[in-house]
Design an enzyme around this catalytic site. Sequence first.
Site, PDB file in Angstrom:
ATOM      1  CB  SER A  48      -0.963   0.002   1.186  1.00  0.00           C
ATOM      2  OG  SER A  48      -0.277  -0.307   2.377  1.00  0.00           O
ATOM      3  CB  CYS A  78      -5.042  -7.080  -0.362  1.00  0.00           C
ATOM      4  SG  CYS A  78      -3.989  -7.749   0.922  1.00  0.00           S
ATOM      5  NE  ARG A 135       3.825  -9.403   5.284  1.00  0.00           N
ATOM      6  CZ  ARG A 135       4.379  -8.197   5.333  1.00  0.00           C
ATOM      7  NH1 ARG A 135       4.758  -7.585   4.243  1.00  0.00           N
ATOM      8  NH2 ARG A 135       4.553  -7.591   6.486  1.00  0.00           N
ATOM      9  CG  HIS A 171      -5.069 -11.165  -2.910  1.00  0.00           C
ATOM     10  ND1 HIS A 171      -4.473 -10.201  -3.702  1.00  0.00           N
ATOM     11  CD2 HIS A 171      -4.529 -11.028  -1.685  1.00  0.00           C
ATOM     12  CE1 HIS A 171      -3.606  -9.518  -2.982  1.00  0.00           C
ATOM     13  NE2 HIS A 171      -3.608 -10.004  -1.752  1.00  0.00           N
ATOM     14  CD  GLU A 173      -6.301 -10.332  -6.786  1.00  0.00           C
ATOM     15  OE1 GLU A 173      -7.391 -10.301  -6.177  1.00  0.00           O
ATOM     16  OE2 GLU A 173      -5.220 -10.043  -6.232  1.00  0.00           O
TER      17      GLU A 173
HETATM   18  N1  GLN Z   1       0.781  -6.036   3.512  1.00  0.00           N
HETATM   19  C1  GLN Z   1       0.421  -5.202   2.409  1.00  0.00           C
HETATM   20  C2  GLN Z   1       0.278  -3.740   2.821  1.00  0.00           C
HETATM   21  O1  GLN Z   1       0.258  -3.432   3.968  1.00  0.00           O
HETATM   22  C3  GLN Z   1      -0.855  -5.662   1.757  1.00  0.00           C
HETATM   23  C4  GLN Z   1      -0.686  -7.072   1.245  1.00  0.00           C
HETATM   24  C5  GLN Z   1      -1.428  -7.373   0.002  1.00  0.00           C
HETATM   25  O2  GLN Z   1      -1.940  -6.476  -0.707  1.00  0.00           O
HETATM   26  N2  GLN Z   1      -1.462  -8.644  -0.355  1.00  0.00           N
HETATM   27  O3  GLN Z   1       0.188  -2.898   1.992  1.00  0.00           O
END
Ligand code: GLN
Length: 192
Positions: A48, A78, A135, A171, A173
């Site tokens: 992000s 995500c 994550r 996710h 996708e």
């Molecule tokens: N851990 C990522 C974040 O904090 C997000 C993980 C993901 O998009 N699969 O941006």
Amino acid sequence: MKIGVLASQGAFAEHIDKLHQLGVEVVPVRLPEELEGLDGLIIPGGESTSIGRLMRDYQLTDKIRDRAENGLPILGTCAGMIILGKNSQNMYPEPLGLMDIEVRRNAFGRQRESFETELNIPVLGEKPFPGVFIRAPLIEQVDGKVEILARLADNTIVAARQGKFLALAFHPELTDDPRLHQYFLDIVAGRQ
Ligand code: GLN
């Protein structure tokens, strides 16, 4: 119908494939002018902070916020969900703050950093949806205008909708199940 997929960083190719399978026209978005004429936008997973930085550096942040405030539907998955939410964690660059959701990044402990689980998502019908979490962030709090679409067994909120904005901690996708992309297209088309 023309859907943009923010293609700065992360899992954008998989979203593009999914949309092609559903028969819609797709525009990979890296520059502000590529937002013109879109009916909807997907902000993918990835990192992000990197996505936020690239959005800022390519003058996309204000343009996306402006289009969203004027009715552009957005799906964030995500990291994309983090970008849609409020600035709960003092991130820099700041997320868009389009949805009234407080988001915690990297919210699952080490053992469960990445995991798969079946999700019950009533708006999609009875068949469970394969939730792929990498994550992943979680939604810690929502306000009254936000509709909660899915929770884990321990009640953690992992999917939410606010008007034309859809936020998913996981996710879709990366699965064979097209139902959440179709649900987003239904929002775009005004069918949902
Ligand atoms: N851990 C990522 C974040 O904090 C997000 C993980 C993901 O998009 N699969 O941006």
